[in-house]
Design a protein around this motif. Sequence first.
Motif, PDB file in Angstrom:
ATOM      1  N   GLY A  62       0.894  -1.286   0.122  1.00  0.00           N
ATOM      2  CA  GLY A  62       0.140  -0.089  -0.084  1.00  0.00           C
ATOM      3  C   GLY A  62       0.884   1.270   0.174  1.00  0.00           C
ATOM      4  O   GLY A  62       2.048   1.343   0.048  1.00  0.00           O
ATOM      5  N   LEU A  63      -0.028   2.487  -0.061  1.00  0.00           N
ATOM      6  CA  LEU A  63       0.928   3.722  -0.203  1.00  0.00           C
ATOM      7  C   LEU A  63       1.697   3.875   0.910  1.00  0.00           C
ATOM      8  O   LEU A  63       2.996   4.347   0.928  1.00  0.00           O
ATOM      9  CB  LEU A  63      -0.102   4.586  -0.372  1.00  0.00           C
ATOM     10  CG  LEU A  63       0.378   6.078  -0.635  1.00  0.00           C
ATOM     11  CD1 LEU A  63       1.535   6.186  -1.701  1.00  0.00           C
ATOM     12  CD2 LEU A  63      -0.604   7.151  -0.495  1.00  0.00           C
ATOM     13  N   GLY A  64       1.453   3.866   2.041  1.00  0.00           N
ATOM     14  CA  GLY A  64       2.165   4.285   3.415  1.00  0.00           C
ATOM     15  C   GLY A  64       2.522   3.310   4.288  1.00  0.00           C
ATOM     16  O   GLY A  64       2.029   2.004   4.140  1.00  0.00           O
ATOM     17  N   ALA A  65       3.300   3.820   5.235  1.00  0.00           N
ATOM     18  CA  ALA A  65       3.730   2.578   6.318  1.00  0.00           C
ATOM     19  C   ALA A  65       2.591   2.479   7.481  1.00  0.00           C
ATOM     20  O   ALA A  65       2.576   1.446   8.317  1.00  0.00           O
ATOM     21  CB  ALA A  65       4.872   2.908   7.146  1.00  0.00           C
ATOM     22  N   THR A  66       1.716   3.471   7.506  1.00  0.00           N
ATOM     23  CA  THR A  66       0.565   3.258   8.422  1.00  0.00           C
ATOM     24  C   THR A  66       0.599   3.347   9.777  1.00  0.00           C
ATOM     25  O   THR A  66      -0.367   3.645  10.277  1.00  0.00           O
ATOM     26  CB  THR A  66      -0.493   1.884   8.348  1.00  0.00           C
ATOM     27  OG1 THR A  66       0.167   0.932   9.084  1.00  0.00           O
ATOM     28  CG2 THR A  66      -0.671   1.552   6.568  1.00  0.00           C
ATOM     29  N   GLY A  67       1.945   3.826  10.184  1.00  0.00           N
ATOM     30  CA  GLY A  67       2.109   4.150  11.586  1.00  0.00           C
ATOM     31  C   GLY A  67       3.545   4.433  11.738  1.00  0.00           C
ATOM     32  O   GLY A  67       4.455   4.026  10.837  1.00  0.00           O
ATOM     33  N   SER A  68       4.136   4.523  13.045  1.00  0.00           N
ATOM     34  CA  SER A  68       5.552   4.806  13.461  1.00  0.00           C
ATOM     35  C   SER A  68       6.062   3.261  13.358  1.00  0.00           C
ATOM     36  O   SER A  68       5.456   2.402  13.335  1.00  0.00           O
ATOM     37  CB  SER A  68       5.772   5.521  14.764  1.00  0.00           C
ATOM     38  OG  SER A  68       5.107   4.348  15.659  1.00  0.00           O
ATOM     39  N   ARG A  69       7.520   3.363  13.234  1.00  0.00           N
ATOM     40  CA  ARG A  69       8.053   2.266  13.427  1.00  0.00           C
ATOM     41  C   ARG A  69       7.779   1.288  14.539  1.00  0.00           C
ATOM     42  O   ARG A  69       7.684  -0.059  14.454  1.00  0.00           O
ATOM     43  CB  ARG A  69       9.546   2.343  13.407  1.00  0.00           C
ATOM     44  CG  ARG A  69      10.218   3.039  12.090  1.00  0.00           C
ATOM     45  CD  ARG A  69      10.136   2.130  10.784  1.00  0.00           C
ATOM     46  NE  ARG A  69      11.005   1.006  11.191  1.00  0.00           N
ATOM     47  CZ  ARG A  69      12.463   0.815  10.874  1.00  0.00           C
ATOM     48  NH1 ARG A  69      12.965   1.715  10.504  1.00  0.00           N
ATOM     49  NH2 ARG A  69      13.010  -0.202  11.116  1.00  0.00           N
ATOM     50  N   LEU A  70       7.478   1.719  15.712  1.00  0.00           N
ATOM     51  CA  LEU A  70       7.323   0.691  16.753  1.00  0.00           C
ATOM     52  C   LEU A  70       5.936   0.609  16.953  1.00  0.00           C
ATOM     53  O   LEU A  70       5.548  -0.145  17.875  1.00  0.00           O
ATOM     54  CB  LEU A  70       7.584   1.933  18.198  1.00  0.00           C
ATOM     55  CG  LEU A  70       9.158   1.869  18.368  1.00  0.00           C
ATOM     56  CD1 LEU A  70       9.712   2.694  19.438  1.00  0.00           C
ATOM     57  CD2 LEU A  70       9.791   0.631  18.543  1.00  0.00           C
ATOM     58  N   VAL A  71       5.003   1.026  16.103  1.00  0.00           N
ATOM     59  CA  VAL A  71       3.636   0.524  16.179  1.00  0.00           C
ATOM     60  C   VAL A  71       3.401  -0.486  15.095  1.00  0.00           C
ATOM     61  O   VAL A  71       3.511  -1.652  15.273  1.00  0.00           O
ATOM     62  CB  VAL A  71       2.755   1.994  15.933  1.00  0.00           C
ATOM     63  CG1 VAL A  71       1.138   1.352  16.080  1.00  0.00           C
ATOM     64  CG2 VAL A  71       2.984   2.970  17.079  1.00  0.00           C
TER      65      VAL A  71
END
Length: 378
Positions: A62-71
């Motif tokens: 998908g387009l984005g990572a959807t959250g921070s690296r730790l989430v």
Amino acid sequence: MASWLEALDRRAQLRAKAGLTRQLRPRGATDPVADLAGNDYLGLARHPAVTAAATGALHAYGLGATGSRLVRGSTDLHTTLEQALADWFGAERALVYSSGYLANLGAVRALVRPRTLLVSDAHNHASLIDGCRLSGAQTVVTPHNDVAAVEAALVAAPGRPAVVVTESVFSVDGDLAPLARLHEVARRHGALLLVDDAHAVGVLGPGGAGAVVDAGLAGAPDVVVTATLSKALGGAGGVVAGPVELVRHLVETGRTFIYDTALPPAVAAGVLAATGLARAGDPLRAELADRAATVVRRLGLAGLDVSAPAAGVVSVTAPGPEAATAWAADCLDRGVAVGCFRPPSTPDSRSRLRLTINTGVPRAEFDRALDVIVECAP
């Protein structure tokens, strides 16, 4: 209620009077301009293998990572990229950020302890300057590439933890820091050395591993390397590389890492592909060096004041900010994009054009661009 807007408008008028107005210039996907302003040194941003890797990851993740690296933002692509970068730089570990700016802020802050002294080169990039300011540590700014001044600053602070902060290839004039000598001085006084290798990664060193590797400092326990992934690798993001303990500290405490949405997986995939191409890119680096030498020779013969480039950045002095702006605008009108650097973006109050070598620009277009720069000179 409008007084604050009026104040902003007055400040804009003063900037305009000083020739310091800045404008956004959107470009299309098929922009015909010869690009001597961007940082795509090896021409990898549009390489078929890079765009194919990014496209595949875009469909998969998908387009984005959807959250921070730790989430939820960490993917296997992020981990693989970090392993590849650490191996390339000869470091124990690497940590990828969403931008080089955030990587530098995070790295400086992570190295600061109570009573830490930061010794920062006068020509350092704004991200390093802001990192020093935001860290709250005492900062001594030393004259550009002055190793004796760095040592004097360390001698004046005996017993204090200290960090020497520098770029490798400086982003405005393109000259190279004396990294081996800086490291020798830093180690003699128990200080760390933080090197922003952004403009050297992919361009200098064996396999394009950067200026830190080229200086023989890879893997040194008192050296920390930062870089962007947006220059020779043609993508976006940033990285901090160094000892395992540092990366653990950044993951567990670094605000610019913890509270920021992760680099999009598609970008991580594209940069990973670009890393492989860059490591095998000796012919591209040879072409870049030849073009840089050509710029110096041709512009020098035309009577222009040109810097001696260590990598892919060439600085050309302009008479002043207004002249630099007009020069860059005239070049763009004739189909050549060049960088225009004026105070406060320059560390020495000197205006200049900044030319960045892009081996993806066809050689005939590159040669014509140099003709245009000379013909448009004030």
